[in-house]
Write a protein that holds these residues in place. Sequence first.
Motif, PDB file in Angstrom:
ATOM      1  N   UNK A   1       9.971   1.455 -13.118  1.00 25.89           N
ATOM      2  CA  UNK A   1       8.543   0.543 -13.455  1.00 25.89           C
ATOM      3  C   UNK A   1       9.023  -0.827 -13.724  1.00 25.89           C
ATOM      4  N   UNK A   2      10.351  -1.271 -14.169  1.00 29.83           N
ATOM      5  CA  UNK A   2      10.496  -2.568 -14.696  1.00 29.83           C
ATOM      6  C   UNK A   2      11.167  -3.359 -13.692  1.00 29.83           C
ATOM      7  N   UNK A   3      11.281  -2.949 -12.359  1.00 27.63           N
ATOM      8  CA  UNK A   3      11.765  -3.754 -11.267  1.00 27.63           C
ATOM      9  C   UNK A   3      10.678  -4.536 -10.577  1.00 27.63           C
ATOM     10  N   UNK A   4      11.010  -5.453 -10.115  1.00 30.65           N
ATOM     11  CA  UNK A   4      10.179  -6.549  -9.307  1.00 30.65           C
ATOM     12  C   UNK A   4      10.317  -5.865  -7.837  1.00 30.65           C
ATOM     13  N   UNK A   5       9.272  -5.388  -7.115  1.00 31.72           N
ATOM     14  CA  UNK A   5       9.481  -4.925  -5.734  1.00 31.72           C
ATOM     15  C   UNK A   5       8.765  -5.865  -4.637  1.00 31.72           C
ATOM     16  N   UNK A   6       9.931  -5.724  -3.750  1.00 30.72           N
ATOM     17  CA  UNK A   6       9.481  -6.545  -2.350  1.00 30.72           C
ATOM     18  C   UNK A   6       9.545  -5.279  -1.285  1.00 30.72           C
ATOM     19  N   UNK A   7       8.300  -5.265  -0.614  1.00 27.58           N
ATOM     20  CA  UNK A   7       8.303  -4.223   0.434  1.00 27.58           C
ATOM     21  C   UNK A   7       7.709  -4.725   1.646  1.00 27.58           C
ATOM     22  N   UNK A   8       7.845  -3.737   2.464  1.00 23.57           N
ATOM     23  CA  UNK A   8       7.187  -4.056   4.098  1.00 23.57           C
ATOM     24  C   UNK A   8       7.139  -2.866   4.617  1.00 23.57           C
ATOM     25  N   UNK A   9       5.854  -2.522   5.006  1.00 22.01           N
ATOM     26  CA  UNK A   9       5.380  -1.656   6.146  1.00 22.01           C
ATOM     27  C   UNK A   9       5.606  -1.874   7.539  1.00 22.01           C
ATOM     28  N   UNK A  10       6.345  -1.340   8.516  1.00 20.11           N
ATOM     29  CA  UNK A  10       6.485  -1.688   9.877  1.00 20.11           C
ATOM     30  C   UNK A  10       5.370  -0.965  10.845  1.00 20.11           C
ATOM     31  N   UNK A  11       5.108  -1.456  11.805  1.00 15.55           N
ATOM     32  CA  UNK A  11       4.288  -1.093  12.733  1.00 15.55           C
ATOM     33  C   UNK A  11       4.856  -0.535  13.871  1.00 15.55           C
ATOM     34  N   UNK A  12       4.500   0.852  14.008  1.00 13.96           N
ATOM     35  CA  UNK A  12       3.430   1.666  13.636  1.00 13.96           C
ATOM     36  C   UNK A  12       3.862   2.600  12.806  1.00 13.96           C
TER      37      UNK A  12
ATOM     38  N   UNK B   1       0.705  -1.278   0.029  1.00 18.12           N
ATOM     39  CA  UNK B   1       0.091  -0.089  -0.128  1.00 18.12           C
ATOM     40  C   UNK B   1       0.903   1.185  -0.013  1.00 18.12           C
ATOM     41  N   UNK B   2       1.859   1.292   0.665  1.00 23.15           N
ATOM     42  CA  UNK B   2       2.886   2.389   0.753  1.00 23.15           C
ATOM     43  C   UNK B   2       3.575   2.478  -0.659  1.00 23.15           C
ATOM     44  N   UNK B   3       3.980   1.411  -1.145  1.00 24.54           N
ATOM     45  CA  UNK B   3       4.396   1.596  -2.600  1.00 24.54           C
ATOM     46  C   UNK B   3       3.659   2.393  -3.494  1.00 24.54           C
ATOM     47  N   UNK B   4       2.438   1.755  -3.454  1.00 25.55           N
ATOM     48  CA  UNK B   4       1.517   2.454  -4.290  1.00 25.55           C
ATOM     49  C   UNK B   4       1.145   3.952  -4.134  1.00 25.55           C
ATOM     50  N   UNK B   5       1.029   4.203  -2.832  1.00 22.76           N
ATOM     51  CA  UNK B   5       0.463   5.546  -2.506  1.00 22.76           C
ATOM     52  C   UNK B   5       1.356   6.732  -2.613  1.00 22.76           C
ATOM     53  N   UNK B   6       2.849   6.333  -2.543  1.00 18.10           N
ATOM     54  CA  UNK B   6       3.765   7.177  -2.558  1.00 18.10           C
ATOM     55  C   UNK B   6       4.411   7.387  -3.977  1.00 18.10           C
ATOM     56  N   UNK B   7       4.175   6.209  -5.075  1.00 18.50           N
ATOM     57  CA  UNK B   7       4.688   6.555  -6.310  1.00 18.50           C
ATOM     58  C   UNK B   7       6.118   5.696  -6.250  1.00 18.50           C
ATOM     59  N   UNK B   8       6.632   5.029  -5.358  1.00 21.44           N
ATOM     60  CA  UNK B   8       7.845   4.575  -5.305  1.00 21.44           C
ATOM     61  C   UNK B   8       8.116   3.511  -6.359  1.00 21.44           C
ATOM     62  N   UNK B   9       6.795   2.699  -6.523  1.00 21.72           N
ATOM     63  CA  UNK B   9       7.209   1.816  -7.749  1.00 21.72           C
ATOM     64  C   UNK B   9       7.143   2.341  -9.003  1.00 21.72           C
ATOM     65  N   UNK B  10       7.008   3.590  -9.233  1.00 16.06           N
ATOM     66  CA  UNK B  10       7.351   4.428 -10.530  1.00 16.06           C
ATOM     67  C   UNK B  10       8.917   4.727 -10.764  1.00 16.06           C
TER      68      UNK B  10
END
Length: 338
Positions: free
Chosen positions: A219-230, A207-216
């Motif tokens: 764009x050809x990269x495969x992304x492995x992401x993780x959002x920590x709590x809190x 969700x963070x990757x999509x909301x922030x535009x990090x995936x752009x």
Amino acid sequence: MALSGFEGFEKRLELHFSGDDPVGLRRLDFLALEQVLDAVQCTVVSAIGNPFFDAYVLSESSLFVYPNKIVIKTCGTTQLLKSIPSLLTHALELGLNVCGCKYTRGSFIFPKAQPFPHTSFREEVLYLEESLPGNLCYRKACILPSKASSSSSHSWHVYSASDQHRVDHLSNIFTIEVCMTELDRVLARRFFRQCDDGYSGDVAGREMTAATGIGNINPSAIVCDFGFDPCGYSMNGIDGGDYSTIHVTPEDGYSYASFECIGCKFEEIGEVLKKVVRIFRPGTMSVSMTIGEEGVQGMCSRVASALKPLGLDSRSCRIEDFPAAGSVTFQTFTTRRK
């Protein structure tokens, strides 16, 4: 965790090995990697791989394992350099010999919270000198400072050791490390999770990757992401044999984000940096590049020209040559309001 806040600035260790095994370090099983990371005091939270290398998101930053190279990047109060003895032992069991080492880090926000051997750069260098074998005879340690008059003094610490007699020219490919502080508060809020959202770290990260535009960014990269709590965020992007990685500590007062990539071409770096800056809008920023000798000229001005339209003015630029390891550039930037 520092008493004052979380230390975002990472320590980065890169080790190169020689050997004939095409699989090499990728033969290390997960138990062996856990032993290495136990010494550092961090764990794996997510992983991804392709035919070229394996990438791991850690509880504190990232790990990349190639057949003949390993990169560990950790933040907080981790004891990164304590991974060296275990790594060298495992590599030797695989028939690999270390032929190069590079250690880099910025200036810690909370230096007094760091444990041995990271209590000072002098202690780090002594530990490296004692841990590495004698065949790495081309050694140099250097601190690249920003302007002393800067409102937020920041320096880049570099140690390099190699047994090679010449630089392996990287053509138009290089490594870039970006450190950003004083993140835009509104943008930084995107790296906080909703209370009791019920998400796993992987889902929160997506969700963070999509909301922030990090995936752009790539764009050809495969992304492995993780959002920590809190709050907090880490990602690794893999694209063939190249990687990018981002780590975010978004809390007010000591907000920090880093971006690193390896394999980005010279002509692409300006656009890549623009995308990164627009995601975080930092008040201060440093850019360090490791480049083969042939690519140094013009790179600092290229970076400065890319960032100036975004309101970031160059405050300092340093270039230092390292034997058998190329040249390191270090630039600092602040917004015009400073």
